[in-house]
Design a protein around this motif. Structure first.
Motif, PDB file in Angstrom:
ATOM      1  N   ASP A  53       0.832  -1.203   0.000  1.00 35.02           N
ATOM      2  CA  ASP A  53       0.000   0.000   0.000  1.00 35.02           C
ATOM      3  C   ASP A  53       0.868   1.255   0.000  1.00 35.02           C
ATOM      4  O   ASP A  53       0.531   2.255  -0.656  1.00 35.02           O
ATOM      5  CB  ASP A  53      -0.921   0.011   1.222  1.00 35.02           C
ATOM      6  N   GLY A  57       0.750   4.188  -2.744  1.00 40.15           N
ATOM      7  CA  GLY A  57       0.425   5.538  -2.306  1.00 40.15           C
ATOM      8  C   GLY A  57       1.524   6.534  -2.627  1.00 40.15           C
ATOM      9  O   GLY A  57       1.249   7.661  -3.069  1.00 40.15           O
ATOM     10  N   GLU A  60       1.714   7.255  -6.404  1.00 39.46           N
ATOM     11  CA  GLU A  60       0.650   8.158  -6.830  1.00 39.46           C
ATOM     12  C   GLU A  60       0.925   9.589  -6.394  1.00 39.46           C
ATOM     13  O   GLU A  60       0.722  10.539  -7.159  1.00 39.46           O
ATOM     14  CB  GLU A  60      -0.690   7.691  -6.262  1.00 39.46           C
ATOM     15  N   ARG A 164      -1.759   0.719  13.263  1.00 41.31           N
ATOM     16  CA  ARG A 164      -1.646   2.022  12.602  1.00 41.31           C
ATOM     17  C   ARG A 164      -0.218   2.539  12.662  1.00 41.31           C
ATOM     18  O   ARG A 164       0.302   3.097  11.690  1.00 41.31           O
ATOM     19  CB  ARG A 164      -2.598   3.011  13.275  1.00 41.31           C
ATOM     20  N   ARG A 167       1.968   0.667  10.229  1.00 41.34           N
ATOM     21  CA  ARG A 167       1.680   1.117   8.864  1.00 41.34           C
ATOM     22  C   ARG A 167       2.373   2.452   8.581  1.00 41.34           C
ATOM     23  O   ARG A 167       2.903   2.678   7.487  1.00 41.34           O
ATOM     24  CB  ARG A 167       0.165   1.239   8.681  1.00 41.34           C
ATOM     25  N   TRP A 168       2.379   3.329   9.553  1.00 43.31           N
ATOM     26  CA  TRP A 168       3.042   4.631   9.409  1.00 43.31           C
ATOM     27  C   TRP A 168       4.540   4.449   9.193  1.00 43.31           C
ATOM     28  O   TRP A 168       5.130   5.110   8.326  1.00 43.31           O
ATOM     29  CB  TRP A 168       2.759   5.465  10.658  1.00 43.31           C
ATOM     30  N   HIS A 231       1.398  13.533   1.769  1.00 40.48           N
ATOM     31  CA  HIS A 231       0.503  13.326   0.630  1.00 40.48           C
ATOM     32  C   HIS A 231       0.091  11.872   0.431  1.00 40.48           C
ATOM     33  O   HIS A 231      -0.921  11.597  -0.227  1.00 40.48           O
ATOM     34  CB  HIS A 231       1.163  13.846  -0.651  1.00 40.48           C
ATOM     35  N   ALA A 232       0.896  10.946   0.948  1.00 41.53           N
ATOM     36  CA  ALA A 232       0.656   9.532   0.630  1.00 41.53           C
ATOM     37  C   ALA A 232      -0.011   8.750   1.762  1.00 41.53           C
ATOM     38  O   ALA A 232      -0.784   7.832   1.494  1.00 41.53           O
ATOM     39  CB  ALA A 232       1.977   8.849   0.256  1.00 41.53           C
ATOM     40  N   PHE A 233       0.280   9.086   3.010  1.00 44.33           N
ATOM     41  CA  PHE A 233      -0.257   8.281   4.113  1.00 44.33           C
ATOM     42  C   PHE A 233      -1.763   8.471   4.189  1.00 44.33           C
ATOM     43  O   PHE A 233      -2.264   9.601   4.146  1.00 44.33           O
ATOM     44  CB  PHE A 233       0.405   8.661   5.433  1.00 44.33           C
ATOM     45  N   ASP A 234      -2.482   7.374   4.303  1.00 43.95           N
ATOM     46  CA  ASP A 234      -3.935   7.413   4.196  1.00 43.95           C
ATOM     47  C   ASP A 234      -4.620   7.666   5.532  1.00 43.95           C
ATOM     48  O   ASP A 234      -5.679   7.119   5.821  1.00 43.95           O
ATOM     49  CB  ASP A 234      -4.453   6.111   3.572  1.00 43.95           C
ATOM     50  N   ASP A 235      -4.027   8.500   6.351  1.00 48.97           N
ATOM     51  CA  ASP A 235      -4.613   8.839   7.643  1.00 48.97           C
ATOM     52  C   ASP A 235      -3.870  10.065   8.168  1.00 48.97           C
ATOM     53  O   ASP A 235      -2.708  10.292   7.828  1.00 48.97           O
ATOM     54  CB  ASP A 235      -4.486   7.667   8.626  1.00 48.97           C
TER      55      ASP A 235
END
Length: 319
Positions: A53, A57, A60, A164, A167-168, A231-235
Protein backbone atom coordinates in the motif's frame (compact mmCIF):
# COMPACT_ATOMS: atom_id res chain seq x y z
CA UNK A 1 20.34 -10.05 28.71
CA UNK A 2 23.77 -10.93 30.07
CA UNK A 3 25.86 -7.90 31.03
CA UNK A 4 28.71 -10.09 32.28
CA UNK A 5 29.03 -11.76 28.87
CA UNK A 6 28.88 -8.33 27.22
CA UNK A 7 31.71 -6.94 29.37
CA UNK A 8 33.75 -10.10 28.87
CA UNK A 9 33.39 -9.84 25.08
CA UNK A 10 34.61 -6.23 25.08
CA UNK A 11 37.48 -7.00 27.46
CA UNK A 12 38.57 -9.85 25.18
CA UNK A 13 38.68 -7.66 22.05
CA UNK A 14 41.57 -8.76 19.85
CA UNK A 15 42.91 -8.64 16.30
CA UNK A 16 44.83 -6.01 14.39
CA UNK A 17 42.07 -3.47 13.75
CA UNK A 18 40.83 -0.50 15.75
CA UNK A 19 37.56 -2.33 16.51
CA UNK A 20 36.99 -6.03 17.10
CA UNK A 21 33.68 -6.17 15.24
CA UNK A 22 32.94 -9.77 16.19
CA UNK A 23 33.32 -8.86 19.86
CA UNK A 24 31.25 -5.68 19.43
CA UNK A 25 28.37 -7.61 17.86
CA UNK A 26 28.52 -10.29 20.55
CA UNK A 27 28.64 -7.72 23.35
CA UNK A 28 25.82 -5.62 21.91
CA UNK A 29 23.55 -8.63 21.61
CA UNK A 30 24.47 -9.88 25.08
CA UNK A 31 23.34 -6.56 26.58
CA UNK A 32 20.14 -6.35 24.52
CA UNK A 33 17.00 -8.46 24.82
CA UNK A 34 16.21 -9.72 21.31
CA UNK A 35 12.44 -9.34 21.64
CA UNK A 36 9.76 -11.59 20.23
CA UNK A 37 9.22 -12.52 16.59
CA UNK A 38 6.17 -14.70 17.24
CA UNK A 39 4.01 -13.36 14.44
CA UNK A 40 0.72 -14.97 13.56
CA UNK A 41 -0.18 -15.24 9.83
CA UNK A 42 -2.42 -12.16 9.98
CA UNK A 43 0.33 -9.92 11.35
CA UNK A 44 2.87 -11.21 8.85
CA UNK A 45 0.43 -10.52 6.03
CA UNK A 46 -0.21 -7.04 7.43
CA UNK A 47 3.48 -6.10 7.10
CA UNK A 48 3.43 -7.17 3.44
CA UNK A 49 0.17 -5.32 2.83
CA UNK A 50 1.50 -2.13 4.42
CA UNK A 51 4.56 -2.17 2.15
CA UNK A 52 2.43 -2.77 -0.96
CA UNK A 53 0.00 0.00 0.00
CA UNK A 54 2.86 2.36 0.79
CA UNK A 55 4.45 1.74 -2.61
CA UNK A 56 1.17 2.46 -4.40
CA UNK A 57 0.42 5.54 -2.31
CA UNK A 58 3.90 7.03 -2.68
CA UNK A 59 3.96 6.37 -6.44
CA UNK A 60 0.65 8.16 -6.83
CA UNK A 61 1.64 11.10 -4.64
CA UNK A 62 5.06 11.65 -6.19
CA UNK A 63 4.56 10.45 -9.74
CA UNK A 64 7.76 8.42 -9.37
CA UNK A 65 8.38 4.89 -10.63
CA UNK A 66 10.31 2.70 -8.20
CA UNK A 67 10.34 -0.75 -6.67
CA UNK A 68 10.60 -1.70 -3.02
CA UNK A 69 13.69 -3.78 -2.18
CA UNK A 70 13.59 -7.51 -2.74
CA UNK A 71 14.85 -7.88 0.84
CA UNK A 72 12.04 -6.98 3.27
CA UNK A 73 12.69 -8.40 6.74
CA UNK A 74 10.78 -8.41 10.00
CA UNK A 75 13.56 -8.50 12.57
CA UNK A 76 14.20 -8.72 16.27
CA UNK A 77 16.87 -6.51 17.85
CA UNK A 78 19.65 -9.06 17.42
CA UNK A 79 18.82 -9.41 13.72
CA UNK A 80 19.11 -5.63 13.32
CA UNK A 81 22.54 -5.60 14.99
CA UNK A 82 23.75 -8.41 12.72
CA UNK A 83 22.38 -6.64 9.63
CA UNK A 84 24.15 -3.37 10.46
CA UNK A 85 27.50 -4.53 11.83
CA UNK A 86 28.90 -4.88 8.29
CA UNK A 87 27.80 -1.34 7.43
CA UNK A 88 29.54 0.09 10.49
CA UNK A 89 32.66 -1.89 9.66
CA UNK A 90 32.71 -0.59 6.06
CA UNK A 91 32.24 3.02 7.16
CA UNK A 92 34.96 2.80 9.82
CA UNK A 93 37.46 0.96 7.61
CA UNK A 94 39.62 4.04 6.73
CA UNK A 95 40.28 4.62 10.44
CA UNK A 96 41.04 1.01 11.34
CA UNK A 97 44.78 1.68 11.67
CA UNK A 98 44.36 4.57 14.11
CA UNK A 99 45.34 2.79 17.34
CA UNK A 100 47.97 5.13 18.79
CA UNK A 101 50.69 4.19 21.26
CA UNK A 102 48.57 1.70 23.23
CA UNK A 103 46.79 -0.40 20.61
CA UNK A 104 45.34 -2.98 23.01
CA UNK A 105 43.70 -0.38 25.24
CA UNK A 106 42.52 1.66 22.24
CA UNK A 107 40.95 -1.43 20.64
CA UNK A 108 39.08 -2.26 23.84
CA UNK A 109 37.79 1.30 24.21
CA UNK A 110 36.75 1.47 20.55
CA UNK A 111 35.04 -1.90 20.74
CA UNK A 112 33.20 -0.84 23.89
CA UNK A 113 32.09 2.39 22.22
CA UNK A 114 30.70 0.54 19.19
CA UNK A 115 28.99 -1.94 21.54
CA UNK A 116 27.12 0.87 23.29
CA UNK A 117 26.21 2.44 19.94
CA UNK A 118 24.89 -0.80 18.42
CA UNK A 119 22.99 -1.74 21.57
CA UNK A 120 21.35 1.68 21.88
CA UNK A 121 20.29 1.77 18.24
CA UNK A 122 19.21 -1.87 18.32
CA UNK A 123 16.79 -1.03 21.13
CA UNK A 124 15.41 2.10 19.43
CA UNK A 125 15.35 1.75 15.63
CA UNK A 126 11.80 1.08 14.43
CA UNK A 127 12.29 0.61 10.71
CA UNK A 128 15.14 1.12 8.28
CA UNK A 129 15.57 1.53 4.56
CA UNK A 130 19.13 0.37 3.99
CA UNK A 131 20.73 1.50 0.70
CA UNK A 132 23.83 -0.58 1.62
CA UNK A 133 26.23 2.33 1.23
CA UNK A 134 29.88 1.41 0.60
CA UNK A 135 28.91 -2.20 -0.10
CA UNK A 136 31.58 -4.31 -1.79
CA UNK A 137 29.14 -5.21 -4.57
CA UNK A 138 27.73 -1.93 -5.98
CA UNK A 139 24.63 -3.59 -7.45
CA UNK A 140 23.79 -5.42 -4.22
CA UNK A 141 20.09 -5.04 -3.53
CA UNK A 142 18.89 -2.50 -1.01
CA UNK A 143 16.95 -3.73 2.02
CA UNK A 144 13.96 -2.78 4.15
CA UNK A 145 13.87 -3.76 7.83
CA UNK A 146 11.14 -3.60 10.47
CA UNK A 147 12.25 -4.14 14.09
CA UNK A 148 9.04 -5.64 15.44
CA UNK A 149 9.83 -5.58 19.21
CA UNK A 150 10.70 -1.87 19.02
CA UNK A 151 7.58 -1.04 17.02
CA UNK A 152 5.34 -2.80 19.55
CA UNK A 153 7.14 -1.23 22.51
CA UNK A 154 7.01 2.28 21.04
CA UNK A 155 3.30 1.92 20.20
CA UNK A 156 2.63 0.87 23.80
CA UNK A 157 4.65 3.73 25.29
CA UNK A 158 3.04 6.26 22.96
CA UNK A 159 -0.43 4.79 23.60
CA UNK A 160 -1.24 4.45 19.90
CA UNK A 161 -2.74 1.60 17.89
CA UNK A 162 0.11 -0.76 16.99
CA UNK A 163 -1.32 -1.64 13.55
CA UNK A 164 -1.65 2.02 12.60
CA UNK A 165 1.82 2.80 13.97
CA UNK A 166 3.37 -0.10 12.04
CA UNK A 167 1.68 1.12 8.86
CA UNK A 168 3.04 4.63 9.41
CA UNK A 169 6.57 3.25 9.78
CA UNK A 170 6.14 1.28 6.55
CA UNK A 171 5.07 4.38 4.63
CA UNK A 172 7.99 6.39 5.97
CA UNK A 173 10.60 3.79 5.00
CA UNK A 174 9.07 3.26 1.56
CA UNK A 175 9.38 7.00 0.88
CA UNK A 176 13.14 6.50 1.18
CA UNK A 177 12.97 3.60 -1.27
CA UNK A 178 11.20 5.99 -3.66
CA UNK A 179 13.99 8.55 -3.37
CA UNK A 180 16.81 6.11 -4.08
CA UNK A 181 14.74 4.47 -6.83
CA UNK A 182 14.03 7.81 -8.51
CA UNK A 183 17.67 8.94 -8.26
CA UNK A 184 20.08 6.14 -9.22
CA UNK A 185 22.94 8.58 -8.60
CA UNK A 186 21.98 9.21 -4.96
CA UNK A 187 23.82 6.24 -3.43
CA UNK A 188 27.05 7.12 -5.23
CA UNK A 189 26.70 10.79 -4.27
CA UNK A 190 26.26 9.96 -0.59
CA UNK A 191 29.06 7.40 -0.67
CA UNK A 192 31.56 9.80 -2.21
CA UNK A 193 30.86 12.57 0.32
CA UNK A 194 30.94 10.07 3.18
CA UNK A 195 34.20 8.57 1.95
CA UNK A 196 35.83 11.99 1.54
CA UNK A 197 34.87 13.00 5.06
CA UNK A 198 35.97 9.75 6.68
CA UNK A 199 39.25 9.66 4.75
CA UNK A 200 40.02 13.16 5.99
CA UNK A 201 39.25 12.15 9.58
CA UNK A 202 41.55 9.14 9.21
CA UNK A 203 44.33 11.52 8.17
CA UNK A 204 43.70 13.75 11.16
CA UNK A 205 41.85 16.57 9.38
CA UNK A 206 38.24 17.62 8.89
CA UNK A 207 36.74 18.05 5.41
CA UNK A 208 34.13 20.67 6.22
CA UNK A 209 32.84 20.83 2.65
CA UNK A 210 32.26 17.06 2.40
CA UNK A 211 30.30 16.96 5.66
CA UNK A 212 28.35 20.10 4.71
CA UNK A 213 27.30 18.51 1.41
CA UNK A 214 26.45 15.27 3.22
CA UNK A 215 24.28 17.19 5.68
CA UNK A 216 22.48 19.03 2.85
CA UNK A 217 21.80 15.80 0.96
CA UNK A 218 20.47 14.01 4.05
CA UNK A 219 18.32 17.04 4.86
CA UNK A 220 16.78 16.78 1.38
CA UNK A 221 16.30 13.01 1.81
CA UNK A 222 14.50 13.43 5.13
CA UNK A 223 12.52 16.49 4.05
CA UNK A 224 11.26 14.92 0.84
CA UNK A 225 10.23 11.81 2.79
CA UNK A 226 8.17 14.04 5.08
CA UNK A 227 6.61 15.72 2.04
CA UNK A 228 5.56 12.37 0.57
CA UNK A 229 4.22 11.19 3.92
CA UNK A 230 1.94 14.24 4.03
CA UNK A 231 0.50 13.33 0.63
CA UNK A 232 0.66 9.53 0.63
CA UNK A 233 -0.26 8.28 4.11
CA UNK A 234 -3.93 7.41 4.20
CA UNK A 235 -4.61 8.84 7.64
CA UNK A 236 -3.86 11.96 9.65
CA UNK A 237 -0.62 11.37 11.55
CA UNK A 238 0.14 14.63 13.32
CA UNK A 239 -0.66 12.92 16.62
CA UNK A 240 1.96 10.22 15.96
CA UNK A 241 4.62 12.79 15.10
CA UNK A 242 3.73 14.90 18.13
CA UNK A 243 3.89 11.96 20.51
CA UNK A 244 7.21 10.74 19.09
CA UNK A 245 8.74 14.21 19.42
CA UNK A 246 7.44 14.52 22.99
CA UNK A 247 8.88 11.10 23.86
CA UNK A 248 12.30 12.13 22.52
CA UNK A 249 12.24 15.38 24.49
CA UNK A 250 11.04 13.65 27.65
CA UNK A 251 13.72 10.97 27.86
CA UNK A 252 16.09 10.82 30.81
CA UNK A 253 19.45 12.63 30.87
CA UNK A 254 21.44 9.53 29.88
CA UNK A 255 19.26 8.87 26.83
CA UNK A 256 19.40 12.55 25.85
CA UNK A 257 23.19 12.37 26.10
CA UNK A 258 23.25 9.29 23.86
CA UNK A 259 21.07 11.02 21.31
CA UNK A 260 23.41 14.00 21.27
CA UNK A 261 26.53 11.85 20.96
CA UNK A 262 24.96 9.82 18.14
CA UNK A 263 23.95 12.92 16.21
CA UNK A 264 20.23 12.15 16.52
CA UNK A 265 19.57 15.79 17.34
CA UNK A 266 21.11 16.59 13.95
CA UNK A 267 18.74 14.10 12.32
CA UNK A 268 15.77 15.85 13.93
CA UNK A 269 17.05 19.18 12.60
CA UNK A 270 17.35 17.62 9.13
CA UNK A 271 13.71 16.51 9.33
CA UNK A 272 12.54 19.97 10.30
CA UNK A 273 14.75 21.96 7.91
CA UNK A 274 14.02 19.63 4.99
CA UNK A 275 10.29 19.64 5.65
CA UNK A 276 10.27 23.45 5.78
CA UNK A 277 12.16 23.61 2.46
CA UNK A 278 9.74 21.35 0.61
CA UNK A 279 6.71 23.07 2.13
CA UNK A 280 8.08 26.28 0.62
CA UNK A 281 8.64 24.63 -2.75
CA UNK A 282 5.20 23.04 -2.95
CA UNK A 283 3.60 26.24 -1.73
CA UNK A 284 5.13 28.01 -4.73
CA UNK A 285 4.73 25.10 -7.17
CA UNK A 286 3.69 21.48 -6.51
CA UNK A 287 4.97 18.01 -5.60
CA UNK A 288 5.92 17.27 -9.21
CA UNK A 289 8.17 20.34 -9.27
CA UNK A 290 9.68 19.36 -5.91
CA UNK A 291 10.45 15.90 -7.34
CA UNK A 292 12.81 17.51 -9.85
CA UNK A 293 15.35 17.49 -7.02
CA UNK A 294 16.07 13.86 -7.99
CA UNK A 295 16.65 14.49 -11.70
CA UNK A 296 20.36 15.26 -11.29
CA UNK A 297 22.87 15.94 -8.47
CA UNK A 298 23.08 19.57 -9.66
CA UNK A 299 19.41 19.94 -8.74
CA UNK A 300 20.15 19.46 -5.05
CA UNK A 301 19.72 22.75 -3.17
CA UNK A 302 22.66 24.53 -1.67
CA UNK A 303 22.75 25.23 2.04
CA UNK A 304 21.56 28.77 1.35
CA UNK A 305 18.70 27.53 -0.86
CA UNK A 306 17.53 25.15 1.86
CA UNK A 307 16.70 28.24 3.92
CA UNK A 308 15.32 30.11 0.90
CA UNK A 309 13.26 27.64 -1.19
CA UNK A 310 12.12 30.38 -3.55
CA UNK A 311 15.71 30.82 -4.62
CA UNK A 312 15.90 27.12 -5.53
CA UNK A 313 12.61 27.31 -7.43
CA UNK A 314 13.86 30.25 -9.49
CA UNK A 315 17.14 28.47 -10.30
CA UNK A 316 15.36 25.35 -11.57
CA UNK A 317 12.91 27.44 -13.58
CA UNK A 318 15.85 28.96 -15.41
CA UNK A 319 17.50 25.56 -16.02
Amino acid sequence: MNLYRSVRAVAGASGDDAVDWRAAAEAAKASTEPGSLELDPDEEAAYARDVRDARAGVQEAAGLEFDVPDVVEIQNRHHWIDANIATFERVMAPMESQLGAFPGAARTINTGTMTVLLAFLGRNVLGQYDPLLLAETPDEDHALYFVRPNILKAAEVLDVDSDRFRRWIAFHEVTHAAEFGAAPWLSTHLESRMQEGIDALAEGSFDRNAFRELDVTMTVVEGYAELLMDHAFDDEYADLRRKLDARRQGRGPIQRLFRRLLGLGLKQRQYERGKSFFEGVTGARDVAFASRVWDHPDNLPTGEELDDPGRWVRRLERA
